[in-house]
Design a protein around this motif. Sequence first.
Motif, short mmCIF file in Angstrom:
data_model
loop_
_atom_site.label_atom_id
_atom_site.label_comp_id
_atom_site.label_asym_id
_atom_site.label_seq_id
_atom_site.Cartn_x
_atom_site.Cartn_y
_atom_site.Cartn_z
N UNK A 1 7.63 -1.61 -6.56
CA UNK A 1 8.42 -2.76 -7.02
C UNK A 1 9.75 -2.93 -6.29
N UNK A 2 10.24 -1.88 -5.66
CA UNK A 2 11.51 -1.97 -4.93
C UNK A 2 11.33 -2.19 -3.44
N UNK A 3 10.10 -2.23 -2.96
CA UNK A 3 9.85 -2.31 -1.52
C UNK A 3 10.31 -3.66 -0.97
N UNK B 1 -4.93 9.74 -2.37
CA UNK B 1 -4.70 9.66 -3.81
C UNK B 1 -3.21 9.70 -4.17
N UNK B 2 -2.43 8.88 -3.52
CA UNK B 2 -1.00 8.83 -3.80
C UNK B 2 -0.72 7.88 -4.95
N UNK C 1 0.85 -1.18 0.00
CA UNK C 1 0.00 0.00 0.00
C UNK C 1 0.88 1.23 0.00
N UNK C 2 0.50 2.19 -0.82
CA UNK C 2 1.24 3.44 -0.86
C UNK C 2 0.72 4.41 0.18
N UNK D 1 8.09 6.12 -9.42
CA UNK D 1 8.47 6.72 -8.16
C UNK D 1 7.68 6.25 -6.96
N UNK D 2 6.78 5.26 -7.15
CA UNK D 2 5.97 4.79 -6.03
C UNK D 2 6.80 4.03 -5.00
#
Length: 247
Positions: A195-197, A183-184, A178-179, A191-192
């Motif tokens: 995929x790198x989390x 509305x993020x 979850x970001x 830039x979310x």
Amino acid sequence: MKLNTFQQQLNQDSPYDFSGLSAIFLNCTLKKSPEQSHTEGLIRMSQAIMEANGIRTEIIRPVDRRIAFGVYPDMTNKGWEVDDWPPIQQKVMEADILVLGTPIWLGEKSSVASMAIERLYGFSEEMNEKGQYAYYGKVGGCLVTGNEDGVKHCAMNVLYSLQHLGYTIPPQADAGWIGEAGPGPSYLDKGSGGPENDFTNRNTTFMTWNLMHLAQMLKKQGIPAYGNQRTTWDSREVKDHPNPEYR
């Protein structure tokens, strides 16, 4: 989906052969193809691990099909003109692994996910060759994405539903991302960080390997058919505990 170095190393060094297994991913996004689905972005990480280990996979978007509402195997027998669910159900029954992916809306799994679970439920009275419920011997997991809290809540609901139908749930059978609340950016947005989390990648990796391990175990021997056969229960000679009469 490009896996990270450690995920790739796990695949390369694995002493296990999962090539006899197959998996179905139900992507319960509200978006029709070919619109980008952030939930499918996370699904593809699990899919990439499975395919690297020889597992046959398929991703299905129920929203792309004309699926009737209801809790029976084929709703055309209940007045619906069209029902595309039976072919999906057949693929589910042929697969060893089912992963249900869903976005979060209002803190809940999507309406498409609810519909998919209802349709899966419509097949729960069917039996396997051992007289057990038909989903016995299959394993289930779930993946969740969104911009608001609710990953664990959705996972609890999905995994409870699957085990109630007869699926076996391995340890840590869920993962999600979850970001920022509101509305993020969504999972695949530039830039979310999705995929790198590391937390999400770790949990998705653990979930996938646990699903593969347990599916392989059940493929070899299944759930022992003793004390859990509906056919034996229904055919017992002495029925000394009838349902109580309510007055």
